[in-house]
Design an enzyme around this catalytic site. Structure first.
Site, PDB file in Angstrom:
ATOM      1  N   HIS A 240      17.494 -13.212 -14.889  1.00 53.20           N
ATOM      2  CA  HIS A 240      18.725 -14.459 -14.312  1.00 53.20           C
ATOM      3  C   HIS A 240      17.745 -15.619 -14.826  1.00 53.20           C
ATOM      4  CE1 HIS A 240      22.272 -16.017 -13.263  1.00 53.20           C
ATOM      5  NE2 HIS A 240      21.370 -16.822 -12.707  1.00 53.20           N
ATOM      6  N   GLU A 241      17.013 -15.622 -14.163  1.00 51.49           N
ATOM      7  CA  GLU A 241      16.898 -17.188 -14.310  1.00 51.49           C
ATOM      8  C   GLU A 241      15.583 -17.459 -15.394  1.00 51.49           C
ATOM      9  OE1 GLU A 241      17.944 -19.414 -12.086  1.00 51.49           O
ATOM     10  OE2 GLU A 241      18.323 -18.457 -10.329  1.00 51.49           O
ATOM     11  N   HIS A 245      19.085 -18.182 -18.111  1.00 48.85           N
ATOM     12  CA  HIS A 245      19.409 -19.264 -18.133  1.00 48.85           C
ATOM     13  C   HIS A 245      18.255 -20.233 -19.665  1.00 48.85           C
ATOM     14  CE1 HIS A 245      22.521 -20.481 -15.410  1.00 48.85           C
ATOM     15  NE2 HIS A 245      21.730 -19.843 -14.621  1.00 48.85           N
ATOM     16  N   GLU A 298      26.342 -19.444 -15.475  1.00 49.20           N
ATOM     17  CA  GLU A 298      26.265 -18.519 -14.749  1.00 49.20           C
ATOM     18  C   GLU A 298      26.306 -17.310 -15.602  1.00 49.20           C
ATOM     19  OE1 GLU A 298      24.332 -19.119 -12.188  1.00 49.20           O
ATOM     20  OE2 GLU A 298      24.254 -21.248 -12.879  1.00 49.20           O
TER      21      GLU A 298
END
Length: 512
Positions: A240-241, A245, A298
């Site tokens: 995810h990070e 992103h 997100e």
């Protein structure tokens, strides 16, 4: 922002947090008068700047980035300058691999209904070297894994800016909530051009409340969920990070009018035509997509997480074995966590105004809707009176599930990349709308709502021989109260701040 009347006219006062109560300025925007005033939260900002000033003497002289970062913090908190805070974040990004990590400021905008104002937060954490090696391996292979995402290279950064990606054990995190992972700074021009840092908060991930049945899961999923929850979430947060992103390109016009893409060659994947919408000079992602931008991003990162959690090479970096033919336990539980979270997210929807109150929860609900829409029995929600069970067909994750997520992810990324607000928001509102059947489930979710988890944080203090001692407290409400009592007592680590604020009438006495 406050509404005031001056000389019979309506004036909106925009207060800037700063230690200095400097002279403000009056501006007129579309016939509306806006007065910018400084000195909001002045006592806190003053003590914050003074404390950082004291910390500078402990920075090694050779660490110029950390030194500049702290000096820019001081200027930012004294003057309220966003440019100074941006400079602090640049130098925070440049400061690679420090043994102690910290960041502070008005960072996340999740709690602002308009997604603009940042909530103040600050943390201090110690790097977990062994755990960080896994994340560094993910960074080393990031370009290869990003190429597996469902969009072509025209919509991906020309060069992947290798970030610092570490696992941290939090010493103290001051905010309304503690995240499991962080990808900052949030200034998009810095992220796109100079880079960012990824942080996984290891002792937050591993913190678990006392064992009890997991709501809304079938009996046969209970044991597996409890066994793999922590390790699955670790993989999800990392992807995810870093790859969520950290991926994606914004097609935009520079200050000189030049485009960062070839308008004659790059075609829109959904129309086959030339790109018609892009970010004009001075426009930003969150400025274009407004209140939906935080949740939308997100959702994109969460979707990347579950999409790539099926890749055996990524799982192997975290010590898990898998094949391309069948779903491993770590992947299955990761997807199960997501669909259950989508159901639990209904708690954060307000039917009276059709608004979502939490960005991540809105994002997870959207993913649940996508997987339900995929059909073929991939995800099912069964209800018997006031009992609800959500189920996931493990055998259909690689076929039905990944196909649905690929289509959804491409839309999320392309609409963001091309500044296509109209189509992006239309699609996102479709998947985050709550129809009548979901509202009925919401009532059951609220009836089974559990108390919000509270993290009890320790306190540092100096011993008589000048050593640093770390004091921990029991994981109970009593321990929580004692930790705050210790932190804010006259001789505690924040004693000088308390005394200063009491003198200014800003803080009540702390009674024993």
């Amino acid at each position: 922002m406050f509404k005031a009347t001056q000389n019979g006219e309506t004036v909106y006062q925009l207060w800037i947090a700063s230690a200095d109560r400097q002279e403000g300025a009056m501006h007129v925007f579309k016939d509306v008068k806006i007065e910018v005033k400084y000195g909001d939260h002045a006592p806190f900002m003053c003590e914050l700047a003074n404390s950082i000033e004291k910390a500078i003497k402990y920075v090694p002289r050779e660490n110029k980035d950390r030194m500049v970062m702290l000096r820019e913090y001081i200027k930012a908190f004294k003057s309220g300058s966003i440019d100074c805070h941006k400079n602090s974040q640049r130098n925070w990004v440049y400061d690679k691999g420090p043994p102690v990590e910290t960041n502070i400021g008005f960072i996340e905008s999740y709690r602002d209904p308009f997604g603009v104002r940042g909530e103040f937060e600050g943390f201090v954490a110690v790097v977990n070297r062994a755990q960080s090696e896994k994340f560094q391996s993910l960074v080393d292979n990031a370009t290869k894994f990003i190429s597996m995402l469902p969009w072509n290279s025209d919509f991906e950064k020309d060069e992947f800016l290798r970030p610092d990606f570490t696992s941290l054990d939090v010493l103290c995190f001051a905010s309304s909530g503690i995240p499991a992972g962080i990808n900052i700074p949030n200034y998009d021009d810095i992220r796109q051009e100079e880079g960012f840092k990824n942080v996984s908060l290891g002792n937050v991930l591993s913190a678990q409340p006392p064992a009890k049945p997991i709501t809304f899961l079938a009996e046969e999923d209970q044991a597996l969920f409890k066994e793999w929850q922590g390790r699955s979430f670790e993989v999800q947060v990392a992807i995810h990070e870093l790859l969520g992103h950290g991926s994606g390109k914004l097609l935009k016009e520079g200050n000189d009018g030049a485009l960062n893409f070839d308008k004659d060659k790059v075609k829109h994947p959904f129309t086959g035509k030339s790109i018609e919408t892009f970010y004009k000079s001075g426009e930003t992602w969150d400025g274009k997509f407004g209140a939906e931008s935080s949740s939308y991003e997100e959702c994109r990162a969460e979707s990347v997480g579950i999409f790539l959690s099926c890749v055996p090479e990524i799982l192997a970096l975290f010590g898990h074995t898998a094949s391309t033919e069948e779903v491993s336990d770590v992947t299955y539980v990761n997807w199960l966590i997501m669909v259950r979270a989508g159901l639990l997210s209904l708690e954060y929807f307000t039917p009276e105004n059709s608004k979502w109150r939490q960005a991540h929860m809105q994002a997870r609900y959207a993913i649940l809707r996508v997987l339900l829409e995929a059909g073929e029995g991939l995800v099912s929600i069964s209800r018997k009176e006031e009992e609800v069970v959500i189920s996931l067909d493990r055998s259909k994750i690689l076929s039905v599930g990944r196909k649905a997520m690929a289509a959804f992810l491409e839309k999320l990324n392309v609409y963001k990349a091309t500044a296509d607000v109209e189509e992006g928001i239309r699609m996102y509102k479709h998947y985050t709308s709550v129809p009548e059947d979901m509202l009925e489930l919401r009532n059951i979710v609220l009836a089974k709502k559990e108390p919000r988890k509270i993290f009890v944080q320790g306190v540092t203090c100096l011993t008589s021989d000048g050593q640093v001692d770390f004091k921990e407290f029991e994981a109970t409400p009593y321990g929580m109260i004692n930790s705050f009592k210790e932190r804010y007592s006259a001789d505690g680590p924040l004693g000088s701040l308390v005394q200063h604020l009491q003198h200014c009438g800003q803080f009540p006495p702390v009674n024993n």
